[in-house]
Design an enzyme around this catalytic site. Sequence first.
Site, PDB file in Angstrom:
ATOM      1  N   ASP A 243      -6.301   3.736 -11.057  1.00 41.63           N
ATOM      2  CA  ASP A 243      -7.193   3.990  -9.915  1.00 41.63           C
ATOM      3  C   ASP A 243      -8.594   4.403 -10.358  1.00 41.63           C
ATOM      4  O   ASP A 243      -9.584   3.956  -9.788  1.00 41.63           O
ATOM      5  CB  ASP A 243      -6.580   5.003  -8.940  1.00 41.63           C
ATOM      6  CG  ASP A 243      -6.233   6.313  -9.602  1.00 41.63           C
ATOM      7  OD1 ASP A 243      -6.241   6.378 -10.853  1.00 41.63           O
ATOM      8  OD2 ASP A 243      -5.949   7.286  -8.873  1.00 41.63           O
TER       9      ASP A 243
ATOM     10  N   THR B 120      -0.722   0.776 -14.771  1.00 45.48           N
ATOM     11  CA  THR B 120      -0.337   2.161 -14.982  1.00 45.48           C
ATOM     12  C   THR B 120       1.182   2.245 -15.100  1.00 45.48           C
ATOM     13  O   THR B 120       1.895   1.547 -14.372  1.00 45.48           O
ATOM     14  CB  THR B 120      -0.785   3.125 -13.858  1.00 45.48           C
ATOM     15  OG1 THR B 120      -0.119   4.381 -14.047  1.00 45.48           O
ATOM     16  CG2 THR B 120      -0.474   2.644 -12.461  1.00 45.48           C
TER      17      THR B 120
ATOM     18  N   ARG C 235       2.340  11.372 -12.971  1.00 44.14           N
ATOM     19  CA  ARG C 235       1.267  12.015 -12.208  1.00 44.14           C
ATOM     20  C   ARG C 235       1.771  12.518 -10.864  1.00 44.14           C
ATOM     21  O   ARG C 235       2.761  13.214 -10.822  1.00 44.14           O
ATOM     22  CB  ARG C 235       0.085  11.059 -12.061  1.00 44.14           C
ATOM     23  CG  ARG C 235      -1.110  11.591 -12.771  1.00 44.14           C
ATOM     24  CD  ARG C 235      -2.327  10.790 -12.720  1.00 44.14           C
ATOM     25  NE  ARG C 235      -2.313   9.605 -11.926  1.00 44.14           N
ATOM     26  CZ  ARG C 235      -3.392   8.980 -11.526  1.00 44.14           C
ATOM     27  NH1 ARG C 235      -4.569   9.482 -11.834  1.00 44.14           N
ATOM     28  NH2 ARG C 235      -3.325   7.879 -10.826  1.00 44.14           N
TER      29      ARG C 235
HETATM   30  O1  F6P Z   1      -1.519   7.744 -15.661  1.00 44.82           O
HETATM   31  C1  F6P Z   1      -0.746   7.569 -16.783  1.00 44.82           C
HETATM   32  C2  F6P Z   1      -0.379   8.881 -17.385  1.00 44.82           C
HETATM   33  O2  F6P Z   1       0.426   8.612 -18.498  1.00 44.82           O
HETATM   34  C3  F6P Z   1       0.264   9.890 -16.439  1.00 44.82           C
HETATM   35  O3  F6P Z   1       1.626   9.650 -16.236  1.00 44.82           O
HETATM   36  C4  F6P Z   1      -0.049  11.183 -17.128  1.00 44.82           C
HETATM   37  O4  F6P Z   1      -0.126  12.257 -16.225  1.00 44.82           O
HETATM   38  C5  F6P Z   1      -1.385  10.944 -17.733  1.00 44.82           C
HETATM   39  O5  F6P Z   1      -1.545   9.548 -17.861  1.00 44.82           O
HETATM   40  C6  F6P Z   1      -1.553  11.592 -19.088  1.00 44.82           C
HETATM   41  O6  F6P Z   1      -2.811  11.293 -19.573  1.00 44.82           O
HETATM   42  P1  F6P Z   1      -3.345  11.798 -20.995  1.00 44.82           P
HETATM   43  O7  F6P Z   1      -2.786  10.870 -22.022  1.00 44.82           O
HETATM   44  O8  F6P Z   1      -4.802  11.679 -20.878  1.00 44.82           O
HETATM   45  O9  F6P Z   1      -2.862  13.180 -21.191  1.00 44.82           O
END
Ligand code: F6P
Length: 370
Positions: free
Chosen positions: A125, A147, A193
């Site tokens: 998004d 995603t 998320r």
């Molecule tokens: O949106 C994909 C995701 O893997 C989510 O499930 C998770 O909350 C987030 O990204 C984690 O992001 P980062 O790798 O920046 O901690």
Amino acid sequence: MNEPIRRIAISTGGGDAPGLNAVIFAATLAAHARGWEVVGVRDGFNGLLSPERYPDGGLIDLSREKVRGILGDGGTILGTTNRGNPTRFPVRQPDGSYLEVDRTTELLGRFAVTEIDALISIGGDGSLGIANHLHEHGLRVIGVPKTIDNDLDQTDVTFGFDTAVSFATECIDRLFSTASSHGRVLVVEVMGRYAGWIALSAGMASGVHAILIPEIPYDIDVVADLVREREARGAKFSIVVVAEGAAPAGGERSVIGKSIGQAERLGGIGARVATELEERTGKEARTVVLGHLLRGGSPTAFDRLLGLRLGAAAVRALEEGQHGMMVALDPPHVKYVPLAEATHRMRCVPLDSDILLAARDLGITFGESP
Ligand code: F6P
């Protein structure tokens, strides 16, 4: 905006997801088939915004040779970032603080100077919102939804999700034997998320006893009752899957922190649930956090195929003169939807969905108060 296309760029933004390379592969071959040149932008838009940081100037020439063999690889050969929003670009100040700067005009100028006629932006998004912003400022853009969380509206499913669910299911399957051998409670925290798709799907596929998702605030006493009831029936162990965004009724989500230019980071709910279950039931409870393991590895055949279909469809969309659109899966078709519509709301698990009803019929608890 309607001059013939000679050169396109592909960029990947936000968290990586298995299947990104399949999109890059398909879009590159489909563009070459039309006689177009293809370049990949390094690390979201950083390759264009800060070319001096890269020995190759921030753009990768996507030749047939460059994409050969990448289809089944996890990650993205272009690199990605979730700190590169050009509209709120974090710039470090002499005192160590960060100032968010709008670099849209500069970025559009870089697209012009590098003679890029159109962009295929692959992202979630956040990245698709940026893609829409660039479209509104005159760039020809087609978005491709990505995603592991499966929380994008307007598309039936996103690539990366199937790989994440398959791996989570395999991990949870393995926990059954150790949980039952020790008579323990095992709490498995998964990403997702603010949506419970991964927790719900992997939890059901592996036959767990409780699933806690953001869409249904839980009461820990209900989950503790389930553990005790199972014990009374002779089942000495229980497995609980908890989505990182789940929260108790009337309580807060578990947030690790938030850094400049990034979304809120979720985590810690698994440990919290395990501690509370141990206190209430007296049974030993352990936590396993699957975290970024769910984003890694080779995409499943389903995710590869979805990535290939969307990558090729993005090129067809550009050829047809579409822009400001996202390619989306609407089985059995791939359709185009305006980027603005695709990004304006998150897709959570509907409370009347068949999958949720099926879980209830199987006796899985969501921890709702009676
Ligand atoms: O949106 C994909 C995701 O893997 C989510 O499930 C998770 O909350 C987030 O990204 C984690 O992001 P980062 O790798 O920046 O901690």
